[in-house]
Design a protein around this motif. Structure first.
Motif, short mmCIF file in Angstrom:
data_model
loop_
_atom_site.label_atom_id
_atom_site.label_comp_id
_atom_site.label_asym_id
_atom_site.label_seq_id
_atom_site.Cartn_x
_atom_site.Cartn_y
_atom_site.Cartn_z
N THR A 155 0.47 1.00 9.12
CA THR A 155 -0.64 0.49 8.31
C THR A 155 -1.96 0.57 9.06
OG1 THR A 155 0.82 -1.04 7.11
CG2 THR A 155 -1.53 -1.55 7.09
N THR A 183 -0.57 -1.41 2.58
CA THR A 183 0.43 -1.93 3.53
C THR A 183 1.75 -1.17 3.45
OG1 THR A 183 1.22 -3.61 1.97
CG2 THR A 183 -0.59 -4.23 3.44
N THR A 184 1.96 -0.44 2.36
CA THR A 184 3.20 0.32 2.22
C THR A 184 2.97 1.83 2.19
OG1 THR A 184 3.13 0.19 -0.20
CG2 THR A 184 4.31 -1.57 0.97
#
Length: 213
Positions: A155, A183-184
């Motif tokens: 990230t 974040t993913t």
């Protein structure tokens, strides 16, 4: 010839010439682990007092493993550095000699790590660069920092790329930030989207940026 000996002779060894000891030692540790020899290099072996027949048999095997590991270390250094370890009689002794001579002190490592953190913080894409080349520069710094033991998350790398691109990427950055969960989002996916957008720019295609995904 045993399977372990065959594997050992078929794998190329990284050669240490006196520079980048930390990188070399990581590669060698991985090599020794692949050959099931790291324990003998890291801890060595000892001879028990009044050994039994079974212990003598095991000791013989350990000595052979140690010789294999010592030979690998000798082959993995250039002639100038071989002179530093030529008197070592065990793999652990040779390994520790090199470690003592070349491993940086905690203070030196801290200074270098701080410099690399600063380099990463200040890194920005150049006007003439393409995404692939810029990411290559960034990845080199990230890998160096990780080699010094500091974890840099996926990230954090994604965020760094997004805030350090040049102005012409602003449209695709906006789309990504509004449509993706940062974040993913993987670095691979991000670079793929940026390169797709870059390709459309270079071909002067009027395709909307959303289709880069």
């Amino acid at each position: 010839m045993s399977a372990s000996t065959s594997n050992q002779t078929s794998l190329p060894l990284p050669i240490f010439s006196g520079e980048n000891y930390n990188f070399w030692s990581i590669k060698m540790r991985t090599y020794f682990m692949s050959q099931d020899l790291w324990d003998i290099v890291d801890r060595g072996f000892s001879t028990p007092e009044n050994p039994t027949v079974e212990q003598l048999r095991q000791e013989k095997k350990e000595k052979q493993r140690d010789v294999n590991a010592l030979y690998a270390i000798q082959q993995a250094v250039d002639d100038a550095n071989f002179s530093r370890i030529m008197g070592a009689s065990t793999a652990k002794e040779a390994w520790d000699m090199l470690k003592e001579d070349f491993q940086e002190t905690a203070k030196v490592r801290a200074v270098k790590l701080q410099t690399m953190r600063s380099d990463l913080e200040n890194l920005k894409m150049k006007d003439y660069e393409i995404v692939k080349d810029y990411y290559s520069r960034l990845k080199e710094i990230v890998n160096q920092i990780r080699a010094y033991g500091e974890n840099i998350s996926e990230t954090r790398v994604v965020e760094k790329i997004l805030i350090s691109l040049i102005e012409k990427y602003d449209p695709i950055v906006t789309v990504i930030e509004n449509s993706k969960d940062i974040t993913t989002l993987s670095v691979t996916e991000l670079i793929g989207s940026l390169e797709a957008y870059e390709k459309r720019l270079s071909s002067r295609n009027e395709t909307p940026v959303e289709s880069a995904f």
